[in-house]
Design a protein around this motif. Structure first.
Motif, PDB file in Angstrom:
ATOM      1  N   VAL A   1      34.581  18.397  44.307  1.00  0.00           N
ATOM      2  CA  VAL A   1      33.812  19.348  44.267  1.00  0.00           C
ATOM      3  C   VAL A   1      32.541  19.038  42.959  1.00  0.00           C
ATOM      4  O   VAL A   1      32.931  18.636  41.943  1.00  0.00           O
ATOM      5  N   ARG A   2      31.249  18.976  43.648  1.00  0.00           N
ATOM      6  CA  ARG A   2      30.154  18.547  42.811  1.00  0.00           C
ATOM      7  C   ARG A   2      29.417  19.699  41.896  1.00  0.00           C
ATOM      8  O   ARG A   2      28.840  19.321  40.668  1.00  0.00           O
ATOM      9  N   VAL A   3      29.535  21.068  42.297  1.00  0.00           N
ATOM     10  CA  VAL A   3      28.761  21.966  41.805  1.00  0.00           C
ATOM     11  C   VAL A   3      29.491  23.261  41.799  1.00  0.00           C
ATOM     12  O   VAL A   3      30.130  23.619  42.850  1.00  0.00           O
ATOM     13  N   CYS A   4      29.215  23.982  41.016  1.00  0.00           N
ATOM     14  CA  CYS A   4      29.740  25.449  41.068  1.00  0.00           C
ATOM     15  C   CYS A   4      28.952  26.553  40.503  1.00  0.00           C
ATOM     16  O   CYS A   4      28.416  26.162  39.315  1.00  0.00           O
ATOM     17  N   ARG A   5      28.892  27.679  41.013  1.00  0.00           N
ATOM     18  CA  ARG A   5      27.980  28.718  40.440  1.00  0.00           C
ATOM     19  C   ARG A   5      28.425  30.143  40.623  1.00  0.00           C
ATOM     20  O   ARG A   5      28.968  30.677  41.762  1.00  0.00           O
ATOM     21  N   PHE A   6      28.377  31.010  39.482  1.00  0.00           N
ATOM     22  CA  PHE A   6      28.769  32.549  39.580  1.00  0.00           C
ATOM     23  C   PHE A   6      27.551  33.060  40.295  1.00  0.00           C
ATOM     24  O   PHE A   6      26.187  32.850  39.839  1.00  0.00           O
ATOM     25  N   SER A   7      27.631  34.259  41.013  1.00  0.00           N
ATOM     26  CA  SER A   7      26.608  35.298  41.411  1.00  0.00           C
ATOM     27  C   SER A   7      26.245  36.151  40.212  1.00  0.00           C
ATOM     28  O   SER A   7      27.174  36.021  39.245  1.00  0.00           O
ATOM     29  N   PRO A   8      25.045  36.568  40.099  1.00  0.00           N
ATOM     30  CA  PRO A   8      24.574  37.394  38.914  1.00  0.00           C
ATOM     31  C   PRO A   8      25.621  38.597  38.840  1.00  0.00           C
ATOM     32  O   PRO A   8      25.446  38.948  37.537  1.00  0.00           O
ATOM     33  N   ASP A   9      26.129  39.200  39.568  1.00  0.00           N
ATOM     34  CA  ASP A   9      26.918  40.306  39.254  1.00  0.00           C
ATOM     35  C   ASP A   9      28.589  39.919  38.937  1.00  0.00           C
ATOM     36  O   ASP A   9      29.189  40.659  38.976  1.00  0.00           O
ATOM     37  N   SER A  10      28.854  38.673  39.015  1.00  0.00           N
ATOM     38  CA  SER A  10      30.238  38.121  38.912  1.00  0.00           C
ATOM     39  C   SER A  10      31.215  38.073  39.913  1.00  0.00           C
ATOM     40  O   SER A  10      32.359  37.916  39.807  1.00  0.00           O
ATOM     41  N   SER A  11      30.889  38.894  40.920  1.00  0.00           N
ATOM     42  CA  SER A  11      31.747  39.085  42.138  1.00  0.00           C
ATOM     43  C   SER A  11      32.158  37.799  42.952  1.00  0.00           C
ATOM     44  O   SER A  11      33.232  37.602  43.425  1.00  0.00           O
TER      45      SER A  11
END
Length: 429
Positions: free
Chosen positions: A100-110
């Motif tokens: 896994v090279r990248v991870c990101r949260f959505s703006p509302d943390s959902s």
């Protein structure tokens, strides 16, 4: 002004990523660890470093609240950590088992997105830690990801150079060949841009790649009119592949880090270079702005993370007002061109451009020949002392073209100066 206020040198190998919350800084490395620091004095937290991954940690990111930290690794997992005590909340395995090279949260943390080396992209439910949707890009490894500020869509970037746009239901909206040699990073500006005429909102997206360029895109998405991605401009300040990019919390600055070991900070509105930072001794792999204060972190293969602080007046004064709609250069009026010339320190050329009715479209079509033949601007740069001596002898013509000079006001060629400085830094080491 910008100054280096702290250097962190706790990792034993290349620093791959750094990320801010409102009170913490996280860094991760090839040494398999994630480290957490307090922003008040940059001391490492008692429960740091965080250890679980069995191979290199490629990316880390905070949830919007800052209470959860996500990290992802070559070991094929994305791990969620409690930032207050360092406890593991969940271990989410990529379905394919690929690194896994990248991870990101959505703006509302959902939601949380994880992207892997085999091109798979997974949308996780960040509350239940369950897989929600899964997809894949058509070719290459997935190495970059960014959510739009409103969370309605996210963008992924691949090692083959494609930008892929997905909606929040994981439907592919668009695929664009953005960089010839592969994308390395992408980021959305936190502040949307309004179109005054139609009342639409646009999002500014930056992407960078192995082609040594950073590109600016404008994205709009409405349920009525659909989706549009439009190329805006290219920033070419680096002389080697650009590995990282990030917008400041107010969207007014954009930073990039490169294989050329430099960090460049741009004014987002004018796209002028504000600062070139050259303290790292190896490739700059990551850069991040703090979410509410003027702090910048840059990480490198030299195993260090540098922390930079900006003076509140760091941005140049000439900029587009916040309530003014974003414009593409081709849409500029003659007055817009005049304002731009003034912002570049070229006020003495305003009358010449107005006399020749140069608007945005004409500006984009100007060549060196048209500057010399039509506008009587010679297009050459000279040493300041030599030009002052030339003018002091009451010579009002160009030394190269012998054309009459419309003005004897000298304008510094800052772009040429910075290019010379970067060349000297590269060849004198």
């Amino acid at each position: 002004m910008v100054k280096l206020i702290h250097t962190l040198a706790d990792h034993d190998d290349d620093v791959n990523c750094c990320a801010f919350s409102a009170s913490l800084l996280a860094t991760c490395s090839l040494d398999k660890t994630i480290r957490l620091y307090c922003l008040s004095d940059f001391t490492e937290l008692p429960h740091s470093p965080l250890k679980f991954h069995t191979y290199a940690v490629h990316c880390c990111c905070f949830s919007p609240s800052g209470h959860i930290l996500a990290s992802c690794s070559t070991d094929g997992t994305t791990v969620l950590w409690d930032t207050q005590n360092g406890q593991i909340l969940a271990v989410m395995e990529q379905p394919s088992g690929s690194p896994v090279r990248v991870c990101r949260f959505s703006p509302d943390s959902s939601c949380l997105v994880s992207g892997a080396a085999d091109g798979t992209v997974v949308l996780w439910n960040a509350q239940t830690y369950k897989l929600y949707r899964c997809g894949s890009v058509k070719d290459g490894s997935l190495v970059a990801c960014a959510f739009s500020p409103n969370g309605n869509l996210f963008v992924t970037g691949s090692s083959c150079g494609d930008l892929t746009v997905w909606d929040d239901k994981m439907r592919c909206l668009h695929d664009e060949k953005a960089h010839d040699l592969g994308i390395t990073c992408c980021d959305f500006s936190p502040q949307p841009v309004s179109d005054g005429e139609q009342g639409l909102q646009f999002f500014r997206l930056a992407s960078c790649g192995q082609d040594c360029h950073m590109k600016i895109w404008m994205i709009s998405f409405t349920h009525i009119l659909g989706f549009e991605l439009k190329y805006k401009s290219t920033l070419s300040g680096h002389c080697a592949p650009v590995l990282a990019c990030a917008f400041s919390h107010n969207g007014q600055m954009l930073v990039s880090g490169s294989v050329d070991k430099s960090v460049i900070v741009y004014d987002t509105n004018t796209e002028n270079i504000l600062y070139t930072l050259t303290q790292h001794t190896r490739y700059v792999t990551t850069c991040a702005f703090a979410p509410s204060i003027l702090l910048l972190a840059t990480g490198s293969m030299d195993k260090t993370v540098n922390i930079w602080q900006f003076d509140p007046g760091a941005l140049c004064q000439a900029r587009i007002p916040e309530d003014q709609p974003e414009q593409f250069v081709e849409d500029w009026s003659e007055d817009d061109v005049s304002d731009w010339l003034c912002a570049q320190g070229l006020k003495d050329l305003v009358d010449i451009f107005k006399m020749n009715n140069i608007d945005g479209r004409e500006l984009l079509n100007l060549t060196k020949e048209s500057l010399a033949d039509d506008l009587k601007i010679d297009g050459y740069s000279y040493e300041k002392e030599a030009m002052e001596n030339w003018i002091s002898k009451k010579k009002r013509t160009s030394p190269m073209t012998n054309l009459v000079l419309p003005s004897v006001v000298l304008t510094p060629n800052r772009t040429l100066k910075m290019a010379i400085e970067r060349w000297l830094e590269t060849h004198q080491k």
